[in-house]
Design a protein around this motif. Structure first.
Motif, PDB file in Angstrom:
ATOM      1  N   LEU A  29       0.747  -1.225   0.019  1.00 43.31           N
ATOM      2  CA  LEU A  29      -0.017   0.009  -0.064  1.00 43.31           C
ATOM      3  C   LEU A  29       0.872   1.304  -0.079  1.00 43.31           C
ATOM      4  O   LEU A  29       0.627   2.170  -0.654  1.00 43.31           O
ATOM      5  CB  LEU A  29      -0.825  -0.049   1.305  1.00 43.31           C
ATOM      6  CG  LEU A  29      -2.285  -1.102   1.314  1.00 43.31           C
ATOM      7  CD1 LEU A  29      -3.016  -1.071   2.662  1.00 43.31           C
ATOM      8  CD2 LEU A  29      -2.966  -0.704   0.022  1.00 43.31           C
ATOM      9  N   SER A  30       1.793   1.236   0.750  1.00 44.65           N
ATOM     10  CA  SER A  30       2.929   2.412   0.705  1.00 44.65           C
ATOM     11  C   SER A  30       3.562   2.680  -0.484  1.00 44.65           C
ATOM     12  O   SER A  30       3.677   3.650  -0.879  1.00 44.65           O
ATOM     13  CB  SER A  30       3.866   2.259   1.889  1.00 44.65           C
ATOM     14  OG  SER A  30       3.183   1.956   3.450  1.00 44.65           O
ATOM     15  N   HIS A  78      -4.103  16.653  -7.644  1.00 45.23           N
ATOM     16  CA  HIS A  78      -3.933  16.624  -6.268  1.00 45.23           C
ATOM     17  C   HIS A  78      -3.991  17.903  -5.428  1.00 45.23           C
ATOM     18  O   HIS A  78      -5.112  17.827  -4.555  1.00 45.23           O
ATOM     19  CB  HIS A  78      -2.469  15.968  -5.781  1.00 45.23           C
ATOM     20  CG  HIS A  78      -2.197  14.641  -6.239  1.00 45.23           C
ATOM     21  ND1 HIS A  78      -1.161  13.995  -6.221  1.00 45.23           N
ATOM     22  CD2 HIS A  78      -2.972  13.598  -6.694  1.00 45.23           C
ATOM     23  CE1 HIS A  78      -1.275  12.758  -6.766  1.00 45.23           C
ATOM     24  NE2 HIS A  78      -2.444  12.686  -7.082  1.00 45.23           N
ATOM     25  N   ALA A 107       2.393   1.768  -3.384  1.00 41.07           N
ATOM     26  CA  ALA A 107       1.257   2.061  -4.366  1.00 41.07           C
ATOM     27  C   ALA A 107       0.854   3.681  -4.157  1.00 41.07           C
ATOM     28  O   ALA A 107       0.648   4.400  -4.938  1.00 41.07           O
ATOM     29  CB  ALA A 107      -0.062   1.375  -4.185  1.00 41.07           C
ATOM     30  N   ALA A 108       1.390   4.227  -2.942  1.00 40.28           N
ATOM     31  CA  ALA A 108       0.721   5.232  -2.659  1.00 40.28           C
ATOM     32  C   ALA A 108       1.700   6.593  -3.281  1.00 40.28           C
ATOM     33  O   ALA A 108       1.546   7.835  -3.325  1.00 40.28           O
ATOM     34  CB  ALA A 108       0.715   5.623  -1.034  1.00 40.28           C
ATOM     35  N   GLY A 109       2.809   6.037  -3.807  1.00 41.37           N
ATOM     36  CA  GLY A 109       3.733   7.052  -4.189  1.00 41.37           C
ATOM     37  C   GLY A 109       3.417   7.832  -5.312  1.00 41.37           C
ATOM     38  O   GLY A 109       3.728   9.135  -5.109  1.00 41.37           O
ATOM     39  N   GLU A 115       0.433   8.817  -5.689  1.00 38.90           N
ATOM     40  CA  GLU A 115      -0.670   9.671  -5.271  1.00 38.90           C
ATOM     41  C   GLU A 115       0.054  10.883  -4.406  1.00 38.90           C
ATOM     42  O   GLU A 115      -0.482  11.696  -4.016  1.00 38.90           O
ATOM     43  CB  GLU A 115      -1.517   8.959  -4.130  1.00 38.90           C
ATOM     44  CG  GLU A 115      -2.513   7.970  -4.909  1.00 38.90           C
ATOM     45  CD  GLU A 115      -3.420   8.822  -6.249  1.00 38.90           C
ATOM     46  OE1 GLU A 115      -3.721   9.901  -5.675  1.00 38.90           O
ATOM     47  OE2 GLU A 115      -3.521   8.322  -7.097  1.00 38.90           O
ATOM     48  N   ILE A 116       1.430  10.662  -4.067  1.00 36.35           N
ATOM     49  CA  ILE A 116       1.925  11.563  -3.239  1.00 36.35           C
ATOM     50  C   ILE A 116       2.821  12.638  -4.229  1.00 36.35           C
ATOM     51  O   ILE A 116       3.057  13.772  -4.005  1.00 36.35           O
ATOM     52  CB  ILE A 116       2.903  11.024  -2.183  1.00 36.35           C
ATOM     53  CG1 ILE A 116       2.066  10.068  -1.193  1.00 36.35           C
ATOM     54  CG2 ILE A 116       3.728  12.032  -1.373  1.00 36.35           C
ATOM     55  CD1 ILE A 116       2.829   9.338  -0.265  1.00 36.35           C
TER      56      ILE A 116
END
Length: 215
Positions: A182-183, A197, A185-187, A189-190
Motif C-alpha cells: 500500500l505504501s 492533487h 502504491a501510494a507513491g 498519489e504523493i
C-alpha cells in the motif's frame, strides 16, 4: 566612452534582480553579494535599502504579490467558494514561477499596503455571504496555509516545472517498498500529478469550511 545610464538602485530594482537570480541559485544560494554582483555594485550599497536578507525576502514576496494580483483581477460576482478556489490557484501559480517561491513567500511580511485593497474586498465578499469576520479569517488562513504547505512540498520534489530532484523516481520507490504494497502504491498519489492533487485537496478544504460554518 559609453553614455548609457543605468537605472537607479532602489528597492524594486534590487528585488526584481533577486527574483531573477532565485531561479538560478535557489533560496539558499541567494546572497546579497551575488545580487550586488549582478547589479554591478558593491554589496554595502544594498544595505542602504535592506538591513538584512529577511528584509530583502519581504520585498521579494511583496513584489511577487504585486505581479500576482496584476494578472488576475478579483471578480465581485464570485461566490465565496469561487473566490477561495481562484485565490489559491493564483497563489500556487505565482509561487511555482520561482525556484523556492513558496519558501520565499512563507513567513515574509509585506512591505507596504499593496495587499489591503484585495484583502478588504475578499473580507467583504465572505462577510456578505454570512461568515463572521473571525470565520472569514480562519477559513482563508486555512486555505492559504494549505496552499503554501502544498507548494513547499511540491517544490521539494520539482523545484521548477519539468525539473525533478534525484531520489523521487516512483518505480524505484515502489521497488524499495515492495514489502509494503500500500505504501509503495501510494507513491504516485504523493509525488506525481500535482495539479490534480492540489485541486482535490483544495476541494476538501472548501467542503470543510462549508460544513464547519454551515455555509
Amino acid at each position: 566612452m559609453s553614455t548609457e545610464k543605468r537605472a537607479p538602485l532602489d528597492r524594486t530594482r534590487v528585488a526584481d534582480t533577486a527574483l531573477k537570480l532565485l531561479n538560478e541559485t535557489g533560496l539558499d544560494g541567494l546572497t546579497l553579494r551575488a545580487i550586488a554582483k549582478e547589479l554591478d555594485v558593491k554589496a554595502p550599497a544594498l544595505y542602504w535599502h535592506f538591513k538584512d536578507k529577511q528584509a530583502l525576502l519581504d520585498e521579494m514576496a511583496t513584489e511577487m504579490y504585486r505581479r500576482m494580483v496584476a494578472e488576475a483581477a478579483l471578480d465581485p460576482d464570485d461566490t465565496w467558494q469561487e473566490r477561495m478556489r481562484k485565490s489559491c490557484h493564483g497563489l500556487r501559480a505565482a509561487l511555482l514561477a520561482y525556484r523556492d517561491g513558496a519558501r520565499v513567500y512563507s513567513g515574509s511580511r509585506f512591505t507596504g499596503t499593496d495587499h489591503a485593497r484585495e484583502m478588504e474586498e475578499n473580507l467583504r465578499l465572505f462577510t456578505a455571504a454570512g461568515f463572521t469576520l473571525a470565520e472569514t479569517v480562519r477559513a482563508n488562513s486555512t486555505a492559504y496555509a494549505y496552499t503554501i504547505g502544498f507548494v513547499i512540498e511540491e517544490q521539494g520534489v520539482e523545484p521548477l516545472p519539468g525539473e525533478r530532484r534525484e531520489g523521487y523516481d516512483i518505480e524505484e520507490r515502489a521497488r524499495m517498498l515492495a514489502e509494503y504494497p500500500l505504501s509503495a502504491a501510494a507513491g504516485a498519489e504523493i509525488f506525481e500529478d500535482y495539479d490534480r492533487h492540489f485541486e482535490e485537496g483544495l476541494q476538501l478544504v472548501i467542503a470543510g469550511v462549508a460544513a464547519r460554518y454551515g455555509r
